[in-house]
Structures are given as C-alpha cells and as structure tokens.
Design a protein around this motif. Structure first.
Motif, PDB file in Angstrom:
ATOM      1  N   ARG A 159     -31.819  -9.937  -0.462  1.00 50.99           N
ATOM      2  CA  ARG A 159     -31.013  -9.370   0.635  1.00 50.99           C
ATOM      3  C   ARG A 159     -29.586  -9.095   0.184  1.00 50.99           C
ATOM      4  NH1 ARG A 159     -26.966 -10.809   3.567  1.00 50.99           N
ATOM      5  NH2 ARG A 159     -26.977 -12.879   2.640  1.00 50.99           N
ATOM      6  N   LEU A 162     -29.237  -6.285  -2.347  1.00 56.86           N
ATOM      7  CA  LEU A 162     -29.348  -4.954  -1.747  1.00 56.86           C
ATOM      8  C   LEU A 162     -28.023  -4.561  -1.084  1.00 56.86           C
ATOM      9  CD1 LEU A 162     -32.963  -5.091  -0.272  1.00 56.86           C
ATOM     10  CD2 LEU A 162     -32.206  -4.202  -2.472  1.00 56.86           C
ATOM     11  N   VAL A 211     -38.728  -3.421  -1.954  1.00 56.30           N
ATOM     12  CA  VAL A 211     -37.779  -4.223  -2.723  1.00 56.30           C
ATOM     13  C   VAL A 211     -38.272  -4.410  -4.165  1.00 56.30           C
ATOM     14  CG1 VAL A 211     -36.474  -6.364  -2.745  1.00 56.30           C
ATOM     15  CG2 VAL A 211     -37.218  -5.410  -0.566  1.00 56.30           C
ATOM     16  N   ILE A 229     -38.935  -1.392   3.173  1.00 59.54           N
ATOM     17  CA  ILE A 229     -38.186  -1.108   1.950  1.00 59.54           C
ATOM     18  C   ILE A 229     -38.940  -1.743   0.783  1.00 59.54           C
ATOM     19  CG2 ILE A 229     -36.005  -1.534   0.727  1.00 59.54           C
ATOM     20  CD1 ILE A 229     -34.751  -1.521   3.629  1.00 59.54           C
ATOM     21  N   CYS A 246     -40.956  -6.757   4.729  1.00 63.15           N
ATOM     22  CA  CYS A 246     -39.728  -6.094   5.160  1.00 63.15           C
ATOM     23  C   CYS A 246     -39.995  -5.260   6.410  1.00 63.15           C
ATOM     24  CB  CYS A 246     -39.196  -5.190   4.047  1.00 63.15           C
ATOM     25  SG  CYS A 246     -37.860  -4.127   4.615  1.00 63.15           S
ATOM     26  N   PRO A 247     -39.258  -5.529   7.492  1.00 60.53           N
ATOM     27  CA  PRO A 247     -39.495  -4.781   8.726  1.00 60.53           C
ATOM     28  C   PRO A 247     -39.108  -3.309   8.613  1.00 60.53           C
ATOM     29  CG  PRO A 247     -37.607  -6.242   8.970  1.00 60.53           C
ATOM     30  CD  PRO A 247     -38.218  -6.556   7.641  1.00 60.53           C
ATOM     31  N   ARG A 248     -38.362  -2.976   7.575  1.00 64.19           N
ATOM     32  CA  ARG A 248     -37.959  -1.574   7.399  1.00 64.19           C
ATOM     33  C   ARG A 248     -38.744  -0.894   6.270  1.00 64.19           C
ATOM     34  NH1 ARG A 248     -32.814  -0.769  10.171  1.00 64.19           N
ATOM     35  NH2 ARG A 248     -33.492  -1.344  12.229  1.00 64.19           N
ATOM     36  N   CYS A 272     -31.831  -0.715   5.226  1.00 61.93           N
ATOM     37  CA  CYS A 272     -31.844  -2.184   5.224  1.00 61.93           C
ATOM     38  C   CYS A 272     -30.951  -2.720   6.336  1.00 61.93           C
ATOM     39  CB  CYS A 272     -31.369  -2.715   3.882  1.00 61.93           C
ATOM     40  SG  CYS A 272     -31.150  -4.504   3.874  1.00 61.93           S
ATOM     41  N   MET A 273     -31.492  -3.654   7.126  1.00 63.83           N
ATOM     42  CA  MET A 273     -30.690  -4.205   8.229  1.00 63.83           C
ATOM     43  C   MET A 273     -30.270  -5.643   7.936  1.00 63.83           C
ATOM     44  SD  MET A 273     -33.564  -4.666  11.144  1.00 63.83           S
ATOM     45  CE  MET A 273     -35.048  -5.624  10.921  1.00 63.83           C
ATOM     46  N   GLN A 274     -30.417  -6.053   6.671  1.00 61.52           N
ATOM     47  CA  GLN A 274     -29.886  -7.354   6.256  1.00 61.52           C
ATOM     48  C   GLN A 274     -30.478  -8.526   7.056  1.00 61.52           C
ATOM     49  OE1 GLN A 274     -27.236  -8.118   3.642  1.00 61.52           O
ATOM     50  NE2 GLN A 274     -28.528  -6.425   3.026  1.00 61.52           N
ATOM     51  N   CYS A 275     -31.775  -8.438   7.357  1.00 61.51           N
ATOM     52  CA  CYS A 275     -32.381  -9.499   8.168  1.00 61.51           C
ATOM     53  C   CYS A 275     -32.699 -10.733   7.320  1.00 61.51           C
ATOM     54  CB  CYS A 275     -33.658  -8.986   8.820  1.00 61.51           C
ATOM     55  SG  CYS A 275     -34.966  -8.645   7.629  1.00 61.51           S
ATOM     56  N   GLY A 276     -32.874 -10.541   6.001  1.00 61.11           N
ATOM     57  CA  GLY A 276     -33.114 -11.677   5.130  1.00 61.11           C
ATOM     58  C   GLY A 276     -34.576 -12.066   4.964  1.00 61.11           C
ATOM     59  N   MET A 277     -35.474 -11.273   5.544  1.00 56.85           N
ATOM     60  CA  MET A 277     -36.904 -11.566   5.379  1.00 56.85           C
ATOM     61  C   MET A 277     -37.289 -11.580   3.894  1.00 56.85           C
ATOM     62  SD  MET A 277     -39.686 -12.286   6.853  1.00 56.85           S
ATOM     63  CE  MET A 277     -40.354 -11.690   8.394  1.00 56.85           C
ATOM     64  N   CYS A 278     -36.703 -10.670   3.128  1.00 55.01           N
ATOM     65  CA  CYS A 278     -37.057 -10.578   1.706  1.00 55.01           C
ATOM     66  C   CYS A 278     -36.636 -11.849   0.966  1.00 55.01           C
ATOM     67  CB  CYS A 278     -36.423  -9.350   1.071  1.00 55.01           C
ATOM     68  SG  CYS A 278     -34.683  -9.132   1.438  1.00 55.01           S
TER      69      CYS A 278
END
Ligand code: SF4
Lengths: 305, 205
Positions: B54, B57, B93, B91, B87-89, B33-39
């Motif tokens: 976010r 997580l 969720v 994940i 999620c760009p990664r 998770c890169m904490q981008c906040g998309m979720c």
C-alpha cells in the motif's frame, strides 16, 4: 476405454531437475486417463518468476512466444503443462497475445527473427484443470485398482496453480482461488482421506525462499505444522516449487524452531500412480522424494500394473 | 538514454508516476488505488518489507522514484497473488511489483539485491542453454556473493544436493539445452531491440 485426447505437452525445466517425479508420474498416469501427451519439440524455459528482472519484460514474454509458436507448428491441440510457473507464463502470454494487439505485434516481430510466428489460437491449460474438466472424477475413480485406504493426506494447493486464472473463463473456471477443492477431490478419488487442512493456498515463499529463507521459513512452517497436527501421513501438492520448498526446508525449520518435522511431500500424480496399481518407483517415482513417503510406498503394489 | 528521467536529487518526480502508469504492466489502474491497505494486510511478507505494498503504491503516485526503486518491497514479493485477488479496485499489485523489479535493475538501483543476482544467473542459463539448469543457476548465484561465501553456501547445501542427485532430481552431466539455441538467441535479441526502440520513442513523446 474410450478414445484418448491428444495434448501438446510443455514439461518445463523442472521436469529435468527438481521435479522429475512430477513429470514421470504424470506421464505414467496420463494414458490411463485418456490423455495423450506429445512434447513441444525443442521447447525452452518459460522464464519462471525471475527472468524478467534481468532479461526484461518483452524477452521474458517471447520465451513463451517461441514455445507457443513451436506448439502450433505441431497442430491445434491444447497445450498442457503441470508446472505452476510454466502455466502462469505460458497461459498469461497466450492471453496477452489474444487481448493486446501491441503484444501480439511485438512478439511476432521478435519471433520473425527465427522465422516463427504465432496467432494466439491455442489454448494453454493446467494439467489439473484438464483432469477436472476433460477427464472428470468418475473416470479417475474408474482407474483406481489399489485404493489408498487409510492414507491421510493434507492437500496443499499453493498459490500459482490456481492464481490468478483458475476462476476465469480462459483458465477453465475449474475452481476457486481461495478454497480450491480439486486437490481434495483427487485425493478422495484415489481412496485416501483428505484431511481438513486450512492453509490450502498459503504461500511457500516461492522463489524468495531461495535467497531469503530467513524470511520464508515461518511461512513454510505454517504449511507443515497444521498437516502434522492433523495427523497427515503425507502432504500432496500440484506445484513443483511448493513441493521443493516444503520438503527441502523442513530441516532448516527444525533447526530454527526446535521442531521435529519430517513429513513427505508428494505430487497428486504420484498418489494416482500408486492408486492405479502402478509401480512405486518406475511409475510413481516415490524413490525421488527426499523425505520418503513410506506409508504410500507400503500401499504400492509390488511390480505394478 | 534511460526511459525514465533520472531522479537527479529530486525526491518527488511526477514524471516517474506517469511513466509507471503508462509503461508498467498493471500500472494503468494504479491511479484508482484508494489506500485501503487490503494488499499490505494480505501480503505474506508485508511486515518483512521496507514498505508494505500500500505504502509503496502511494510512493509511486507521489513520484518518489529513488525511494521506490531502492526499496526491498519489490524483492520480497513472492508472487502469491493475494493482493491481486483481494484489491477492491482490481489493481494488479503483483504485476506492478514485477515490472518495477526490471526497472530497478535497468536503472542501477539494485546491483546487490539477491533477486537481481539470482536473475542474472538464471538469465545466463536461459540465454546460453535455453533452459534453466538448477545446479548452474544456484552455483552462479552463490558465487555472485563472493568467492568465500560461494564456497560456504555451496558446502552448506551439499547434503541437499547429494540427496537430489540420489533421488535423480539433479543430474551430473552437461546442462540440458535446446537444439536451436541460435534461433532462441535471435528472438531474444530482437525482443531487446524492440523494447529499446519503443521505449526511447515513448520517452520522447
Ligand atoms: S488493496 Fe488495492 S486499493 Fe487497497 S491499498 Fe492495495 S492497491 Fe490500493
């Protein structure tokens, strides 16, 4: 008509309760589309979206495991289900049994307690995917003897019918997860007008609507309002929980927001039954909608075919 | 013994983070998770939760076991799969939140959560009849809020129930049930046994 194809049908609990009209209309139109449904003998609940909370992950998984084992005993036909939650669980477990040896071992050890086993060699398919990939729009149109001319329909797909599997190989790659087209195609094939309707995959709150409607009423309003604004006669959906939430909570929305919504919410299969010239109640089960789809009922042929 | 070490007053417990990575479905990708906040941005109820996905997580990764399991984030997930898809990664969720719900109940963090009570009612129906009886689950759930509230809620929903009965979407007889309930129960009991057995051995690893 060309030969029909056999499927093993998993109706799910809502077929005996809140979504009897989905089950009834689907069973009515299936033979016309060359779909032969044979129910899984003695099927059980899939665990829906909450079973795991109390039951635990593996008990939830083996619920689908038992259904799949029973389905396999009846042959190698594809398993078909029309309920989003049933599909999500059954298809998901099936994929896991195929992709994860640990799950396969654990599920089979549990199934062994009732002398059952399951290898993972069935395909589990959503009814809408079967309509798109096996039946096809041409065959669907061929059955339309009573086109729903002039009926304005807002096609509301909801989340779980297409998510997360619709655009995966295992899910039949039949549509996108964000702007699915299949429902509008069904609507058009039935001769009705598919309105430009944006919140196709907006969330109805799912089971959170049961316990926190305060939180989810605004979500449902976002689904109803654009349909009403667009002049829809009816909202159509494939999902039992969506149908129930969007229909049942309109009163509460009206109370809370001072609106005046009263728009019927029907299943795509109910539209099809009417478009195929079948009976409004016996086949299309229009008498089972809490908000009566009057315009659709007017279009229905008396007596049916 | 419980599968995860108790938080025992500690606010940060990295064992918990590791446990989630290894045991919760979808947890294996959580370290990415890169904490981008998309979720959180795409969550329909993101603003109605204690913490958006976010943040939750991040809290898992920081080992904030008690705060995570007591949060209402878990209980407001509608399972719409927005975050899963966006999620760009990659994940999952949705799966992680579902997994945490089970843990929160097992570890006693959620006795009063409506979802937990609803699930108890639901599971009762599944284990006794093999099928969900919507009437029974709803009634069981309403009365789990206390007798008075049960009556109030039941009465408030009577008009809907009446319309459902009239529309043949609620029947009046005994619950629908599977024929081989004993088989089903044997399978479920075995599954519980396997879970307990394998979790204990994992915790001792
Ligand atoms: S969208 Fe994915 S990467 Fe971004 S914060 Fe959420 S979980 Fe982390």
């Amino acid at each position: 008509m060309s030969a029909s194809k056999k499927y093993t049908y998993y109706p799910g609990c809502s077929s005996l309760g809140s979504a009897t009209h989905l089950d009834r209309s689907l069973r009515a139109v299936a033979p016309k589309l060359g779909i032969e449904l044979k129910e899984i003998d003695d099927w059980n609940c899939c665990g829906a979206s909450v079973g795991h909370v109390e039951g635990g992950a593996l008990p939830q998984t083996v619920l689908s495991g038992r259904n799949l084992a029973k389905a396999r005993q009846q042959g190698a036909n594809d398993v078909i289900t029309a309920c989003a939650a049933c599909y999500l669980n059954t298809h998901g477990v099936n994929e896991k049994i195929n992709n994860d040896v640990r799950t396969k071992r654990r599920v089979n050890e549990a199934l062994g307690a009732a002398d059952l086993s399951y290898d993972g060699d069935l395909k589990v398919r959503h009814a809408c995917e079967v309509l798109v990939n096996d039946v096809g729009m041409d065959k669907l149109k061929e059955q339309v003897t009573n086109p729903l001319t002039g009926l304005k329909v807002a096609g509301y797909v909801g989340c779980q019918t297409v998510r997360p599997f619709a655009a995966t190989a295992g899910g039949g790659n039949y549509d996108t997860c964000d702007q699915p087209q299949f429902l509008d195609n069904f609507i058009k094939a039935c001769g009705a007008e598919a309105l430009d309707y944006d919140p196709k995959t907006s969330c109805c709150g799912g089971s959170v609507s049961v316990y926190s409607p305060d939180k989810t009423l605004p979500l449902i309003k976002k689904i109803v309002e654009p349909a009403v604004d667009a002049g829809a006669d009816v909202i159509a959906t494939p999902c039992p929980l969506c149908q129930q939430n969007v229909e049942m909570y309109q009163d509460a929305i009206n109370k809370k927001f001072g609106t005046n919504f009263n728009i019927p919410v029907v299943f795509y299969s109910q539209l099809m039954a009417v478009a195929f010239g079948m009976d409004a109640n016996r086949d299309a089960a229009l008498d089972r909608n809490m908000i009566k789809p009057l315009k659709l009922a007017e279009l229905a042929k008396k007596g049916g075919a | 013994m419980s599968a995860i070490a108790a938080a025992d007053g500690r606010k940060y417990d990295l064992h918990f983070a590791r446990w989630v990575y290894q045991n919760v479905d979808g947890g294996d990708r959580l370290p990415l998770c890169m904490q981008c906040g998309m979720c959180s941005g795409s969550c329909p109820l993101g603003t109605a939760m204690d913490y958006g996905p976010r943040k939750l997580l991040m809290m898992i990764r920081a080992g904030m076991k008690a705060a995570v399991l007591a949060s209402d984030t878990i209980w407001n997930c509608t399972q719409c799969y927005n975050s899963w898809l966006r999620c760009p990664r990659q994940i999952r969720v949705t799966s992680i939140l579902q997994g945490l719900a089970t843990v929160a109940v097992k570890e006693g963090y959620a006795p009063k959560r409506p979802t937990a009570r609803f699930s108890r009612a639901f599971w009762f129906s599944v284990t006794h009849f093999g099928r969900t009886d919507e009437r029974l689950v709803t009634a069981f759930y309403y009365f789990s809020c206390g007798f008075k509230e049960g009556i109030q809620r039941a009465l408030a929903n009577l008009p809907i129930a009446r319309r459902m009965v009239k529309g043949k979407r609620m029947h009046l007889g005994a619950p629908h049930r599977v024929r081989r309930t004993a088989d089903l129960r044997a399978i479920l009991t075995k599954a519980e046994e396997i879970e307990t057995r394998e979790k204990v051995s994992e915790a001792g690893r």
